[in-house]
Design a protein around this motif. Structure first.
Motif, PDB file in Angstrom:
ATOM      1  N   ARG A  33     -56.638  63.384  24.566  1.00  0.00           N
ATOM      2  CA  ARG A  33     -56.288  63.816  25.917  1.00  0.00           C
ATOM      3  C   ARG A  33     -55.024  64.648  25.935  1.00  0.00           C
ATOM      4  O   ARG A  33     -54.877  65.552  26.772  1.00  0.00           O
ATOM      5  CB  ARG A  33     -56.123  62.615  26.849  1.00  0.00           C
ATOM      6  CG  ARG A  33     -57.381  61.830  27.082  1.00  0.00           C
ATOM      7  CD  ARG A  33     -57.182  60.741  28.110  1.00  0.00           C
ATOM      8  NE  ARG A  33     -56.139  59.792  27.718  1.00  0.00           N
ATOM      9  CZ  ARG A  33     -55.801  58.715  28.423  1.00  0.00           C
ATOM     10  NH1 ARG A  33     -56.420  58.471  29.574  1.00  0.00           N
ATOM     11  NH2 ARG A  33     -54.871  57.891  28.006  1.00  0.00           N
ATOM     12  N   GLY A  34     -54.086  64.331  25.051  1.00  0.00           N
ATOM     13  CA  GLY A  34     -52.840  65.059  25.010  1.00  0.00           C
ATOM     14  C   GLY A  34     -51.694  64.179  24.547  1.00  0.00           C
ATOM     15  O   GLY A  34     -51.891  63.052  24.067  1.00  0.00           O
ATOM     16  N   LEU A  35     -50.497  64.699  24.701  1.00  0.00           N
ATOM     17  CA  LEU A  35     -49.274  64.057  24.233  1.00  0.00           C
ATOM     18  C   LEU A  35     -48.493  63.513  25.422  1.00  0.00           C
ATOM     19  O   LEU A  35     -48.222  64.245  26.381  1.00  0.00           O
ATOM     20  CB  LEU A  35     -48.428  65.080  23.468  1.00  0.00           C
ATOM     21  CG  LEU A  35     -47.024  64.669  23.035  1.00  0.00           C
ATOM     22  CD1 LEU A  35     -47.069  63.537  22.016  1.00  0.00           C
ATOM     23  CD2 LEU A  35     -46.279  65.884  22.458  1.00  0.00           C
ATOM     24  N   LEU A  36     -48.096  62.245  25.345  1.00  0.00           N
ATOM     25  CA  LEU A  36     -47.311  61.605  26.394  1.00  0.00           C
ATOM     26  C   LEU A  36     -45.967  61.202  25.809  1.00  0.00           C
ATOM     27  O   LEU A  36     -45.918  60.492  24.785  1.00  0.00           O
ATOM     28  CB  LEU A  36     -48.044  60.372  26.929  1.00  0.00           C
ATOM     29  CG  LEU A  36     -47.428  59.650  28.124  1.00  0.00           C
ATOM     30  CD1 LEU A  36     -47.484  60.520  29.370  1.00  0.00           C
ATOM     31  CD2 LEU A  36     -48.145  58.322  28.378  1.00  0.00           C
ATOM     32  N   ILE A  37     -44.863  61.654  26.444  1.00  0.00           N
ATOM     33  CA  ILE A  37     -43.529  61.326  25.941  1.00  0.00           C
ATOM     34  C   ILE A  37     -42.666  60.754  27.060  1.00  0.00           C
ATOM     35  O   ILE A  37     -42.890  61.022  28.235  1.00  0.00           O
ATOM     36  CB  ILE A  37     -42.839  62.552  25.305  1.00  0.00           C
ATOM     37  CG1 ILE A  37     -42.644  63.676  26.332  1.00  0.00           C
ATOM     38  CG2 ILE A  37     -43.615  63.052  24.100  1.00  0.00           C
ATOM     39  CD1 ILE A  37     -41.860  64.866  25.777  1.00  0.00           C
ATOM     40  N   TRP A  38     -41.671  59.978  26.660  1.00  0.00           N
ATOM     41  CA  TRP A  38     -40.753  59.311  27.579  1.00  0.00           C
ATOM     42  C   TRP A  38     -39.338  59.812  27.336  1.00  0.00           C
ATOM     43  O   TRP A  38     -38.839  59.778  26.205  1.00  0.00           O
ATOM     44  CB  TRP A  38     -40.801  57.799  27.365  1.00  0.00           C
ATOM     45  CG  TRP A  38     -39.760  57.028  28.096  1.00  0.00           C
ATOM     46  CD1 TRP A  38     -38.619  56.487  27.578  1.00  0.00           C
ATOM     47  CD2 TRP A  38     -39.761  56.673  29.483  1.00  0.00           C
ATOM     48  NE1 TRP A  38     -37.914  55.829  28.555  1.00  0.00           N
ATOM     49  CE2 TRP A  38     -38.586  55.933  29.733  1.00  0.00           C
ATOM     50  CE3 TRP A  38     -40.636  56.925  30.540  1.00  0.00           C
ATOM     51  CZ2 TRP A  38     -38.289  55.434  30.988  1.00  0.00           C
ATOM     52  CZ3 TRP A  38     -40.332  56.429  31.789  1.00  0.00           C
ATOM     53  CH2 TRP A  38     -39.169  55.686  32.009  1.00  0.00           C
ATOM     54  N   ILE A  39     -38.687  60.300  28.394  1.00  0.00           N
ATOM     55  CA  ILE A  39     -37.303  60.766  28.306  1.00  0.00           C
ATOM     56  C   ILE A  39     -36.421  59.779  29.051  1.00  0.00           C
ATOM     57  O   ILE A  39     -36.565  59.575  30.257  1.00  0.00           O
ATOM     58  CB  ILE A  39     -37.168  62.182  28.901  1.00  0.00           C
ATOM     59  CG1 ILE A  39     -38.016  63.162  28.081  1.00  0.00           C
ATOM     60  CG2 ILE A  39     -35.704  62.626  28.924  1.00  0.00           C
ATOM     61  CD1 ILE A  39     -38.049  64.557  28.636  1.00  0.00           C
ATOM     62  N   ALA A  40     -35.523  59.153  28.337  1.00  0.00           N
ATOM     63  CA  ALA A  40     -34.660  58.131  28.921  1.00  0.00           C
ATOM     64  C   ALA A  40     -33.527  58.763  29.721  1.00  0.00           C
ATOM     65  O   ALA A  40     -33.082  59.878  29.434  1.00  0.00           O
ATOM     66  CB  ALA A  40     -34.070  57.248  27.820  1.00  0.00           C
ATOM     67  N   ARG A  41     -33.079  58.041  30.728  1.00  0.00           N
ATOM     68  CA  ARG A  41     -31.906  58.481  31.484  1.00  0.00           C
ATOM     69  C   ARG A  41     -30.719  58.679  30.546  1.00  0.00           C
ATOM     70  O   ARG A  41     -30.519  57.929  29.595  1.00  0.00           O
ATOM     71  CB  ARG A  41     -31.566  57.437  32.549  1.00  0.00           C
ATOM     72  CG  ARG A  41     -30.475  57.870  33.517  1.00  0.00           C
ATOM     73  CD  ARG A  41     -30.022  56.694  34.380  1.00  0.00           C
ATOM     74  NE  ARG A  41     -31.125  56.108  35.135  1.00  0.00           N
ATOM     75  CZ  ARG A  41     -31.551  56.538  36.316  1.00  0.00           C
ATOM     76  NH1 ARG A  41     -30.982  57.585  36.871  1.00  0.00           N
ATOM     77  NH2 ARG A  41     -32.552  55.926  36.934  1.00  0.00           N
ATOM     78  N   ASN A  42     -29.948  59.705  30.783  1.00  0.00           N
ATOM     79  CA  ASN A  42     -28.739  60.009  30.027  1.00  0.00           C
ATOM     80  C   ASN A  42     -29.027  60.513  28.611  1.00  0.00           C
ATOM     81  O   ASN A  42     -28.142  60.525  27.760  1.00  0.00           O
ATOM     82  CB  ASN A  42     -27.793  58.797  29.956  1.00  0.00           C
ATOM     83  CG  ASN A  42     -26.344  59.197  29.703  1.00  0.00           C
ATOM     84  OD1 ASN A  42     -25.863  60.192  30.244  1.00  0.00           O
ATOM     85  ND2 ASN A  42     -25.648  58.437  28.877  1.00  0.00           N
ATOM     86  N   SER A  43     -30.254  60.965  28.373  1.00  0.00           N
ATOM     87  CA  SER A  43     -30.566  61.528  27.057  1.00  0.00           C
ATOM     88  C   SER A  43     -29.763  62.806  26.817  1.00  0.00           C
ATOM     89  O   SER A  43     -29.495  63.573  27.749  1.00  0.00           O
ATOM     90  CB  SER A  43     -32.057  61.862  26.974  1.00  0.00           C
ATOM     91  OG  SER A  43     -32.835  60.689  26.890  1.00  0.00           O
ATOM     92  N   PRO A  44     -29.386  63.080  25.567  1.00  0.00           N
ATOM     93  CA  PRO A  44     -28.695  64.343  25.273  1.00  0.00           C
ATOM     94  C   PRO A  44     -29.666  65.506  25.435  1.00  0.00           C
ATOM     95  O   PRO A  44     -30.836  65.411  25.053  1.00  0.00           O
ATOM     96  CB  PRO A  44     -28.270  64.172  23.810  1.00  0.00           C
ATOM     97  CG  PRO A  44     -29.280  63.211  23.245  1.00  0.00           C
ATOM     98  CD  PRO A  44     -29.614  62.270  24.367  1.00  0.00           C
TER      99      PRO A  44
END
Length: 215
Positions: A33-44
């Motif tokens: 289906r595709g790529l799922l990513i998670w970006i955390a708060r305060n990431s550089p």
């Protein structure tokens, strides 16, 4: 090329061969289906600025295209963010949450299909952000976003990275139709996603984050 769950990769925007912005995210899943990513708060993060230190949205496009550029380091000051890059599609879908971590809305980022790369220690997906976006509310009503910026930049075809306005709008309308029908990924999938507790923001971007774009 598939990325393993939990791996930190980079989602990078490329503008006419230059890096526009960089965001690191953890791989939630990567399948047909595709790529799922998670970006955390305060990431550089990193983003392109003019010689005076202004981001692209802070100056007229006529000024932007005559400036010299540098990449500035910063932190992601938005909410934790889930991004889905459908296989071969000219958009990504982002899940925004409110201050309590509850689902707030979908955001359709119209972009050229991403190109993956993997250098071993660092990997990512490079795409060309086409600037026009769609905000889709939980009740699946929607609105275009950044139409003024899109029109301003289209007036400078020798410098703009979007060549086909009609194709961008057609992709947006196609995704809007999916949302209005409540079809995947606008069917409630991932609206209650909670990352593992150890998926905190990395201290810094990995070495090699600024490697030459593959676009």
């Amino acid at each position: 090329m598939r990325f393993e769950t939990g791996r930190l990769i980079l989602h990078r925007n490329v503008r006419r061969g230059r890096i526009g912005w960089v965001r690191p995210g953890r791989v939630v899943s990567d399948d047909e289906r595709g790529l799922l990513i998670w970006i955390a708060r305060n990431s550089p993060v990193a983003y392109e600025v003019t010689e005076a230190g202004f981001g692209m949205r802070a100056v007229p496009f006529t000024e932007w295209i005559t400036s010299s550029y540098a990449l500035a380091l910063d932190r992601w000051n938005g909410p934790p963010l889930l991004k889905f890059l459908p296989t071969g599609a000219a958009h990504s879908v982002w899940w925004f949450s409110d201050a309590r971590g509850r689902f707030a809305n979908w955001y359709v980022n119209l972009e050229e299909p991403g190109v993956r790369w993997d250098d071993g220690d660092v990997a990512g997906v490079d795409m060309v952000d086409q600037d026009l976006d769609v905000v889709i509310r939980p009740d699946r009503t929607w609105e275009w976003k950044d139409e003024d910026e899109f029109a301003e930049r289209l007036a400078h075809p020798d410098h703009y990275w979007v060549a086909d306005e009609a194709a961008v709008r057609a992709e947006g309308k196609r995704v809007i139709a999916l949302a209005e029908a409540g079809e995947f990924p606008f069917d409630g999938t991932w609206c209650d996603f909670t990352p593992p507790p150890d998926w905190t923001a990395p201290e810094s971007l990995p070495v090699g984050w600024d490697r030459p774009p593959v676009r």
